[in-house]
Motif scaffolding. Structure first.
Motif, PDB file in Angstrom:
ATOM      1  N   ASP A 113       2.116  28.008  -3.881  1.00  0.00           N
ATOM      2  CA  ASP A 113       2.879  29.169  -3.426  1.00  0.00           C
ATOM      3  C   ASP A 113       2.940  30.229  -4.528  1.00  0.00           C
ATOM      4  O   ASP A 113       3.779  30.171  -5.423  1.00  0.00           O
TER       5      ASP A 113
ATOM      6  N   ARG B 239      -0.575  37.571 -11.370  1.00  0.00           N
ATOM      7  CA  ARG B 239      -0.575  37.193  -9.949  1.00  0.00           C
ATOM      8  C   ARG B 239      -2.004  37.010  -9.434  1.00  0.00           C
ATOM      9  O   ARG B 239      -2.319  36.004  -8.789  1.00  0.00           O
TER      10      ARG B 239
ATOM     11  N   GLN C  34      -3.581  33.689  -7.784  1.00  0.00           N
ATOM     12  CA  GLN C  34      -4.047  33.711  -6.396  1.00  0.00           C
ATOM     13  C   GLN C  34      -5.460  33.163  -6.304  1.00  0.00           C
ATOM     14  O   GLN C  34      -5.780  32.418  -5.373  1.00  0.00           O
TER      15      GLN C  34
ATOM     16  N   ASP D  61       3.860  33.385  -4.390  1.00  0.00           N
ATOM     17  CA  ASP D  61       5.086  34.188  -4.414  1.00  0.00           C
ATOM     18  C   ASP D  61       6.202  33.473  -5.173  1.00  0.00           C
ATOM     19  O   ASP D  61       6.870  34.069  -6.018  1.00  0.00           O
TER      20      ASP D  61
ATOM     21  N   ASP E 228       8.017  34.341  -8.870  1.00  0.00           N
ATOM     22  CA  ASP E 228       9.468  34.468  -9.040  1.00  0.00           C
ATOM     23  C   ASP E 228       9.926  33.880 -10.379  1.00  0.00           C
ATOM     24  O   ASP E 228      10.957  34.277 -10.911  1.00  0.00           O
TER      25      ASP E 228
END
Length: 144
Positions: free
Chosen positions: A24, A55, A59, A26, A30
């Motif tokens: 995950d 990021r 990814q 996202d 965080d």
């Protein structure tokens, strides 16, 4: 939805490795600070600086599925505003015909910010001297 608040560097580290396990991005981001100076260096990879680059790197790594990482040998240096965690990561790289692992030494640096502890640096490199014998580490350190 606002990012989670991590009350300790250990809470942030636990969330970091759990997000890797589930793939995950996202939730993983965080854990990271939103500061433009954050840095992520993957084993034998280039330096990624800033949230957008960090990021994008995760990814790409997590595009297929999560990473199965067992963390052990935690070494900590800490003051009230900064914590440096050095760990041995055992990363499962294959499952068939039998499990195979890569061993990585990682340094994770956490800073205490207004909204809790955040990751500002992850630097990983191959752990020379750790052989892949197909067996998991016998004494993993649980980060929670």
């Amino acid at each position: 939805m606002p990012a989670a608040i991590f009350l300790s560097p250990e809470d942030a580290e636990h969330a970091y490795y759990e997000a890797l396990r589930t793939g995950d991005t996202d939730t993983l981001m965080d854990v990271w600070s939103e500061d433009e100076e954050i840095v992520c260096i993957h084993p034998a990879g280039p330096r990624h600086v800033g949230p957008a680059a960090v990021r994008a790197s995760w990814q790409e790594i997590l595009a297929k599925e999560g990473l199965h990482v067992t963390v052990s040998h935690l070494q900590v240096a800490r003051n009230p505003l900064c914590a440096v965690h050095n760990v041995l990561e055992q990363v499962q790289v294959e499952t068939r015909p039998e499990a195979r692992y890569a061993f990585v030494l990682a340094t994770n640096v956490y800073m205490k910010e207004a909204d809790g502890w955040r990751l500002v640096l992850h630097h990983a490199s191959p752990a020379i001297g750790h052989e892949d014998n197909g067996a998991q580490l016998t004494r993993p350190h649980h980060l929670h």
